[in-house]
Design an enzyme around this catalytic site. Structure first.
Site, short mmCIF file in Angstrom:
data_model
loop_
_atom_site.label_atom_id
_atom_site.label_comp_id
_atom_site.label_asym_id
_atom_site.label_seq_id
_atom_site.Cartn_x
_atom_site.Cartn_y
_atom_site.Cartn_z
N GLY A 8 0.85 -1.19 0.00
CA GLY A 8 0.00 0.00 0.00
C GLY A 8 0.88 1.22 0.00
O GLY A 8 1.04 1.91 -1.00
N CYS B 167 -9.55 24.66 15.07
CA CYS B 167 -9.56 25.04 16.49
C CYS B 167 -9.27 23.81 17.33
O CYS B 167 -10.16 23.15 17.87
CB CYS B 167 -10.91 25.65 16.85
SG CYS B 167 -10.98 26.33 18.52
#
Length: 510
Positions: free
Chosen positions: A343, A412
């Site tokens: 992968g 945030c």
């Protein structure tokens, strides 16, 4: 390390042993090469002709051992992807941030595995969890990859991408006329795939490969619903536990299908030594023992596991050739088909995550480069402290001070960073900044935290330095000719928009 697996053709629920036979499969291995011009120089394109009889181990070649990298700094100080300025890609992109891939790098990475596997019957099963982009999956399927899956939806996506879990071809012949016509001879059927304009022909190549397009369903929490789909589709299913086996049997009985199974074995090997070789020695001993009991075993799965140079220090890492050569003779001696599950090593270094600098700030003790990308689009650094190399896209302004920065995003969240303690020239507002090696476990792990909707994806495609023979081994799956304009930037995934998010609430009570 990934567990090794054995595949038995004693299929569930018919679990009774039967006599096995292992006929010798005669074959030969050879190679042809022809020159092609590249910027006025001659370079060699090597076409492999390989099936499954024992042969001397291939020696590492430049293409297999160390494929060239697609992102490079030009003499003018700009970062390029396959000859295209990343700065130009930023100007062409629908929005920032975005992911930018090199299609040729995918082909070069696959070439390394295909060359390493010469002389072996093999399955290159791409680990879909690394990156599930649909055009990417189609490209890998066209090259000859199978698919390694860990969820029912990954299986559904693989089927949609054209993977055929039951498809296997022992031999095919292919003639290719560059910028002309492509003809395929496969089991006495002749098919003309396309005819393109331009030159009537440049070359003609004959190919022969043993190829297997199998799909493999892994994971330790497979649901009965997903296992039924796997049974219906003919997918190899990895047996992870006793309750997993019970659910596979239930799925087989519910669908009336026989399910090919992989048996997971975790070998106790020293991680400081050559783990693939040591694991393979243990596995072939199991093969001998199980075959002696009357079962027929055909496949040995050694999983994935090759790493990449995330730090860009020119570290010498094991190559696909190194990996395959550690198990080659063991696999040949037992007449097995080798399964590998790459992968990261296939896709990670093909891609950069491209950001735009919002500004630079300091809290008195630490300097920050603020970009428009964030942990929402690329979470590896925040999630487990992963290092990915970061650099600016363009030459710095004259007199730009070099300093140590944390690269942070607008989310945030105190953990929102892409890199820490990176020494970089102080960038101007609007400058481009890239996070390298973002092809694996980045976009596939992206979220919509803070409603940072997932970004678009593009790839650069070019005929320059592409190993054309790899495009040819699709033997009829690929309907698009591998004749592309140098330096074209193609969108391969649309950016998400707020309208896409709002559709999840359509028709619900106010």
């Amino acid at each position: 390390m990934a567990a090794a697996n054995l595949l038995t053709r004693s299929l569930l629920p018919a679990l009774n042993p039967h006599p096995s036979s292992h006929p010798n499969r005669g074959s030969a291995a050879a190679a042809v090469s022809f020159p092609r011009r590249h910027h006025g120089r001659l370079s060699s394109v090597r076409a492999s002709v390989s099936t499954a009889s024992p042969s001397p181990p291939p020696q590492p070649a430049a293409a297999a051992g160390a494929p060239k990298h697609c992102f490079r700094r030009g003499a003018d100080g700009y970062l390029y992807c396959e000859g295209v300025r990343v700065e130009d890609a930023m100007a062409a992109a629908a929005r920032s941030p975005f992911y930018l891939y090199s299609k040729p790098q995918v082909l070069r990475n696959f070439a390394a595995y295909r060359e390493a596997l010469q002389g072996l019957r093999s399955v290159v099963g791409y680990a879909v969890k690394a990156n599930n982009n649909l055009p990417l999956l189609r490209l890998l399927r066209e090259l000859g990859c199978g698919a390694v899956l860990v969820s029912g939806n990954e299986l559904r996506l693989a089927l949609h991408a054209g993977f055929d879990p039951t498809r296997c071809c022992s031999l095919f012949l292919k003639f290719y006329l560059l910028r002309g016509m492509e003809w395929i001879i496969e089991q006495s059927k002749c098919v003309c795939i396309f005819a393109s304009g331009g030159m009537p022909f440049c070359c003609c190549i004959l190919f022969a490969f043993w190829m297997d397009y199998r799909c493999i369903f892994n994971g330790n929490g497979k649901t009965l619903e997903d296992l039924k789909l796997a049974a219906e589709s003919g997918v190899f299913v990895n047996v992870d536990s006793e309750f997993d086996l019970e659910n596979i049997v239930r799925a087989a009985r519910a669908t009336g299908k026989k399910v090919p199974v992989l048996l997971r074995i975790n070998p106790d090997v020293d991680p400081q030594v050559d783990i693939f070789r040591d694991a393979a020695i243990l596995m072939v001993n199991y093969v001998d023992e199980i075959r002696a009991q009357g079962f027929e075993l055909e496949y040995l799965n050694i999983g994935g596991g090759l790493g990449i140079d995330y730090h860009h220090t020119d570290a010498i890492l094991p190559t696909p050739m190194d990996l395959i050569n550690t198990v080659r003779e063991l696999v040949l001696s037992r007449d097995l088909t080798l399964i590998i599950e790459p992968g990261r090593s296939l896709i990670a270094n093909t891609c950069c995550f491209v950001n735009k600098v919002t500004g630079v700030k300091s809290n008195g003790t630490k300097n920050f480069i603020v970009v428009d990308g964030s942990m929402a689009e690329l979470i590896r650094p925040s999630l487990y402290g992963a290092y990915q190399h970061i650099e600016l896209v363009s030459p710095p302004s004259p007199g730009a001070e070099v300093a140590t920065f944390d690269i942070v995003g607008p989310v945030c969240e105190s953990a929102d960073f892409l890199g820490k303690d990176r020494e970089l020239p102080t960038p101007d507002e609007g400058a481009g900044l890239v996070v390298h090696d973002a092809g694996a476990y980045c976009m596939s792990m992206a979220s919509t935290y803070n409603l940072k909707l997932r970004p678009p994806e593009y790839w650069v495609q070019t005929t320059t330095d592409i190993p054309f023979f790899l495009v040819l081994i699709s033997w009829g799956i690929c309907k698009n000719p591998p004749v592309e304009e140098d330096g074209s930037i193609i969108k391969i995934r649309h950016e998400e928009k707020l309208d896409d998010y709002m559709k999840f609430f359509d028709g619900l009570p106010a």
